[in-house]
Enzyme design. Structure first.
Site, PDB file in Angstrom:
ATOM      1  N   GLY A 173     -51.452  -5.389  35.392  1.00 46.30           N
ATOM      2  CA  GLY A 173     -52.652  -6.191  35.632  1.00 46.30           C
ATOM      3  C   GLY A 173     -53.715  -5.906  34.590  1.00 46.30           C
ATOM      4  O   GLY A 173     -53.471  -5.948  33.380  1.00 46.30           O
ATOM      5  N   GLY A 174     -54.914  -5.568  35.067  1.00 41.58           N
ATOM      6  CA  GLY A 174     -56.053  -5.331  34.173  1.00 41.58           C
ATOM      7  C   GLY A 174     -55.795  -4.223  33.160  1.00 41.58           C
ATOM      8  O   GLY A 174     -56.389  -4.208  32.078  1.00 41.58           O
ATOM      9  N   GLY A 408     -46.940 -21.580  -1.630  1.00 38.97           N
ATOM     10  CA  GLY A 408     -48.033 -21.101  -0.783  1.00 38.97           C
ATOM     11  C   GLY A 408     -47.959 -19.592  -0.611  1.00 38.97           C
ATOM     12  O   GLY A 408     -48.982 -18.911  -0.468  1.00 38.97           O
ATOM     13  N   ALA A 409     -46.740 -19.074  -0.653  1.00 38.24           N
ATOM     14  CA  ALA A 409     -46.580 -17.633  -0.474  1.00 38.24           C
ATOM     15  C   ALA A 409     -47.175 -16.886  -1.665  1.00 38.24           C
ATOM     16  O   ALA A 409     -47.720 -15.794  -1.517  1.00 38.24           O
ATOM     17  CB  ALA A 409     -45.115 -17.299  -0.288  1.00 38.24           C
TER      18      ALA A 409
HETATM   19  C1  HXC Z   1     -54.330   0.758  44.615  1.00 35.72           C
HETATM   20  C2  HXC Z   1     -52.242   1.406  43.948  1.00 35.72           C
HETATM   21  C3  HXC Z   1     -52.209   0.375  42.975  1.00 35.72           C
HETATM   22  C4  HXC Z   1     -53.350  -0.484  42.884  1.00 35.72           C
HETATM   23  C5  HXC Z   1     -50.361   1.489  42.856  1.00 35.72           C
HETATM   24  N1  HXC Z   1     -51.082   2.049  43.838  1.00 35.72           N
HETATM   25  N2  HXC Z   1     -51.031   0.448  42.316  1.00 35.72           N
HETATM   26  N3  HXC Z   1     -53.306   1.596  44.741  1.00 35.72           N
HETATM   27  N4  HXC Z   1     -54.370  -0.252  43.726  1.00 35.72           N
HETATM   28  N5  HXC Z   1     -53.399  -1.464  41.989  1.00 35.72           N
HETATM   29  C6  HXC Z   1     -50.711   3.200  44.640  1.00 35.72           C
HETATM   30  C7  HXC Z   1     -49.584   2.890  45.618  1.00 35.72           C
HETATM   31  O1  HXC Z   1     -50.088   2.300  46.783  1.00 35.72           O
HETATM   32  C8  HXC Z   1     -49.002   4.275  45.869  1.00 35.72           C
HETATM   33  O2  HXC Z   1     -49.827   4.935  46.781  1.00 35.72           O
HETATM   34  C9  HXC Z   1     -49.188   4.967  44.525  1.00 35.72           C
HETATM   35  O3  HXC Z   1     -50.181   4.221  43.818  1.00 35.72           O
HETATM   36  C10 HXC Z   1     -47.917   4.939  43.685  1.00 35.72           C
HETATM   37  O4  HXC Z   1     -47.426   3.622  43.626  1.00 35.72           O
HETATM   38  P1  HXC Z   1     -45.890   3.259  43.896  1.00 35.72           P
HETATM   39  O5  HXC Z   1     -45.813   1.795  44.090  1.00 35.72           O
HETATM   40  O6  HXC Z   1     -45.360   4.129  44.963  1.00 35.72           O
HETATM   41  O7  HXC Z   1     -45.236   3.700  42.513  1.00 35.72           O
HETATM   42  P2  HXC Z   1     -44.083   3.031  41.687  1.00 35.72           P
HETATM   43  O8  HXC Z   1     -42.935   2.704  42.586  1.00 35.72           O
HETATM   44  O9  HXC Z   1     -43.829   3.932  40.519  1.00 35.72           O
HETATM   45  O10 HXC Z   1     -44.642   1.633  41.170  1.00 35.72           O
HETATM   46  C11 HXC Z   1     -45.751   1.592  40.287  1.00 35.72           C
HETATM   47  C12 HXC Z   1     -46.267   0.130  40.127  1.00 35.72           C
HETATM   48  C13 HXC Z   1     -46.572  -0.419  41.537  1.00 35.72           C
HETATM   49  C14 HXC Z   1     -45.194  -0.690  39.408  1.00 35.72           C
HETATM   50  C15 HXC Z   1     -47.489   0.203  39.249  1.00 35.72           C
HETATM   51  O11 HXC Z   1     -47.370   0.527  42.243  1.00 35.72           O
HETATM   52  C16 HXC Z   1     -47.287  -1.726  41.478  1.00 35.72           C
HETATM   53  O12 HXC Z   1     -46.632  -2.771  41.246  1.00 35.72           O
HETATM   54  N6  HXC Z   1     -48.593  -1.707  41.688  1.00 35.72           N
HETATM   55  C17 HXC Z   1     -49.422  -2.865  41.667  1.00 35.72           C
HETATM   56  C18 HXC Z   1     -49.491  -3.431  40.285  1.00 35.72           C
HETATM   57  C19 HXC Z   1     -50.354  -4.647  40.156  1.00 35.72           C
HETATM   58  O13 HXC Z   1     -49.961  -5.740  40.584  1.00 35.72           O
HETATM   59  N7  HXC Z   1     -51.588  -4.482  39.645  1.00 35.72           N
HETATM   60  C20 HXC Z   1     -52.449  -5.541  39.440  1.00 35.72           C
HETATM   61  C21 HXC Z   1     -53.704  -5.276  40.155  1.00 35.72           C
HETATM   62  S1  HXC Z   1     -54.732  -6.691  39.919  1.00 35.72           S
HETATM   63  P3  HXC Z   1     -49.263   6.007  47.817  1.00 35.72           P
HETATM   64  O14 HXC Z   1     -50.458   6.336  48.681  1.00 35.72           O
HETATM   65  O15 HXC Z   1     -48.152   5.348  48.543  1.00 35.72           O
HETATM   66  O16 HXC Z   1     -48.812   7.168  46.972  1.00 35.72           O
HETATM   67  C22 HXC Z   1     -55.551  -6.417  38.483  1.00 35.72           C
HETATM   68  C23 HXC Z   1     -56.593  -7.455  38.222  1.00 35.72           C
HETATM   69  C24 HXC Z   1     -57.032  -7.541  36.828  1.00 35.72           C
HETATM   70  O17 HXC Z   1     -55.381  -5.471  37.795  1.00 35.72           O
HETATM   71  C25 HXC Z   1     -56.331  -8.649  36.148  1.00 35.72           C
HETATM   72  C26 HXC Z   1     -56.900  -8.861  34.769  1.00 35.72           C
HETATM   73  C27 HXC Z   1     -55.998  -9.704  33.939  1.00 35.72           C
END
Ligand code: HXC
Length: 518
Positions: A173-174, A408-409
């Site tokens: 994401g961000g 051009g190159a």
């Molecule tokens: C809060 C988060 C989080 C998030 C992960 N965690 N991403 N908490 N906000 N964005 C937390 C999980 O809940 C988990 O907590 C711990 O971090 C580890 O994550 P896991 O999923 O268990 O790890 P893993 O299997 O290694 O997977 C990692 C990951 C996955 C691929 C990054 O967590 C994931 O897909 N996260 C979301 C990614 C995403 O979609 N982000 C976009 C956010 S929107 P616990 O308590 O269980 O340990 C954004 C907006 C801006 O960013 C856009 C601008 C263009």
């Protein structure tokens, strides 16, 4: 005040609480994934005992959350600070995946923004060690505003201090846009991923199955998207590579690049350079051999080696001084310029120009790549970027035409009238509007149609064109290049030319900014 009494105890309690936060359990989780912890990464990166952490004890903002809660922790999932790398001041932040997935909440963001602002004020490079799930979902809009201020800071610092991102886990994401806005991106094979939307969203929206690796692994970004400039097989080697890379860069835009004062074991006259370019103009060779025979031994550090390899870019030292190199690579697609190589070259040139790094162009290019795909995908718009970047750059710029320099190159690869300071050619250079085959086909179409033996006639005409036109002497005699040089003396010639240019100063017209064709 009694520092051994209750005040000191409160201080120590906090320290102990912090230490217990970074438990073996959390570290094990990272190690199991083939990753180091944020602290271990910083320990490897910085010279021993030089890293000073700041904002260690800030705590996350748990106020007014409407959905879920955030983990009570010191530091809010990111370590920020400054220290020395190979004796030079560097600022850094390292996200801690073991705390809420390294996700970015408002306090986490404020810490990063603070360290960014310090780096800019001190004129020192900043390194981002990224391992993050993106915007912290629980904190909602607050975390989005946090990203916005980080992006704003990167953009304000662009061209003033080098900014380097190292992806050491997910960048989701961000989290992807900080690296994308920075100057260079390092990634670790198999353990780092970058994507705006992950595999789950791809499945939901497009019903397509894709793995993390296929969607945004290091290799994908190094070869296809061009987001990653350097990839390594593990974190230790990534950090070793990064430290070496930093040695080529100045700390900011008012410094010159660092000079390595060691004795250079290189001959000024090198006969090997007479053997690399084949006599047959259609035969390929490796331009990196040319680079290695001109620059200080083992000093070439290639950038974006796997992306658009028909254009080689990177840094090397000439008598200890960092030089940016842009070189057509005849062994890949004959060194042709296409969309990806134009963009790769343009961005590299703009980095060199921002940070006072002189540029050497080694030219052997048959032209722009023809074809429907290239035209429709925008070779006009993208080729213009390379043209613009070369012309705009005010650092010392030298071209050596090794062989083909057509059309051009010829113009785009830092030709004299585009602002080249010294333009040299080897005797093997072929400088003309187009290559012999295409020229003969256009100029003698009717004659070839009428001929009883068009194949022989064409071969004769191509030979005549090659003898009369495709050589460096016409350009030399008309002053379009400065000199045809003996390849063996190229290093000596370049040292002398870059020395002559070391105080180059160009007054650029006053304007807000130009409008590069993005
Ligand atoms: C809060 C988060 C989080 C998030 C992960 N965690 N991403 N908490 N906000 N964005 C937390 C999980 O809940 C988990 O907590 C711990 O971090 C580890 O994550 P896991 O999923 O268990 O790890 P893993 O299997 O290694 O997977 C990692 C990951 C996955 C691929 C990054 O967590 C994931 O897909 N996260 C979301 C990614 C995403 O979609 N982000 C976009 C956010 S929107 P616990 O308590 O269980 O340990 C954004 C907006 C801006 O960013 C856009 C601008 C263009």
């Amino acid at each position: 005040m009694d520092l051994k009494g209750k005040y000191y105890k409160a201080f120590l309690d906090r320290e102990n609480k912090l230490r217990s936060q970074y438990s073996q359990e959390r570290a094990k989780k990272q190690h199991k994934k083939g990753k180091l912890t944020a602290q271990e990464r910083l320990d490897l990166l910085f010279d021993a005992d030089t890293f000073e952490e700041i904002d260690t004890f800030v705590t996350p903002d748990n106020q007014g959350l409407e959905f879920g809660k955030v983990e009570e922790s010191f530091g809010d999932g990111v370590i920020t600070g400054h220290g020395k790398i190979n004796g030079r001041l560097i600022f850094a932040y390292a996200q801690d995946f073991t705390i809420m997935g390294g996700s970015l909440g408002i306090v986490h963001a404020r810490k990063i923004a603070k360290i960014q602002e310090m780096a800019l004020k001190m004129g020192a490079p900043i390194i981002a060690l990224i391992d993050s799930g993106g915007a912290r979902i629980q904190e909602g809009i607050a975390s989005l505003t946090g990203y916005a201020s980080i992006f704003q800071n990167i953009i304000q610092s662009s061209g003033i201090i080098p900014q380097i991102a190292v992806i050491m886990g997910p960048a989701a994401g961000g989290a992807v846009y900080s690296p994308a806005l920075m100057d260079f991106v390092f990634m670790v094979n198999y353990t780092s991923f970058m994507f705006v939307t992950g595999p789950n969203v791809v499945k939901e929206v497009l019903n397509e199955d894709v793995t993390l690796e296929e969607l945004g692994g290091a290799e994908v970004h190094a070869k296809k998207s061009g987001v990653a400039h350097f990839i390594y097989d593990d974190e230790e080697n990534t950090i070793i590579g990064l430290k070496k890379f930093l040695s080529y860069l100045p700390s900011n835009n008012v410094e010159n690049p660092p000079v390595v004062e060691e004795e250079v074991d290189m001959q000024d006259i090198n006969d090997k350079l007479l053997e690399i370019v084949p006599d047959d103009p259609n035969k390929a060779y490796d331009v990196i051999e040319v680079i290695e025979n001109i620059f200080d031994r083992n000093s070439f550090f290639e950038v974006a080696e796997l992306y658009a390899p028909n254009l080689v870019v990177g840094f090397a030292r000439l008598n200890g001084i960092t030089t940016g190199i842009v070189a057509n690579q005849p062994k890949v697609l004959a060194g042709v310029l296409d969309i990806d190589s134009s963009v790769k070259g343009a961005r590299f040139i703009r980095f060199c120009d921002s940070f006072n790094i002189p540029i050497l162009t080694l030219e052997d290019v048959p032209g722009f790549l023809p074809g429907i795909d290239q035209e429709h995908d925008g070779i006009i718009r993208n080729g213009a970027k390379l043209l613009y970047a070369y012309s705009e750059a005010t650092v010392p710029k030298i071209t050596v035409i090794l062989r083909k320099s057509y059309g051009g190159a010829y113009i785009v690869m830092n030709s004299k009238n585009l602002g080249g300071d010294f333009n040299f050619a080897w005797p093997t250079a072929e400088i003309a509007v187009m290559g012999p085959d295409a020229a003969v086909t256009i100029l003698f179409r009717r004659e070839l149609e009428k001929s009883d033996d068009p194949v022989k006639l064409k071969a004769d005409l191509v030979k005549q064109y090659r003898d009369k036109v495709a050589n460096p002497y016409i350009a030399d005699e008309k002053g379009f290049i400065d000199e045809v040089i003996d390849p063996a003396i190229t290093r000596k010639k370049l040292i002398s030319a870059f020395t002559a240019l070391s105080n180059k100063w160009v007054q650029v017209p006053s304007r807000k900014h130009g409008n590069i064709p993005l």
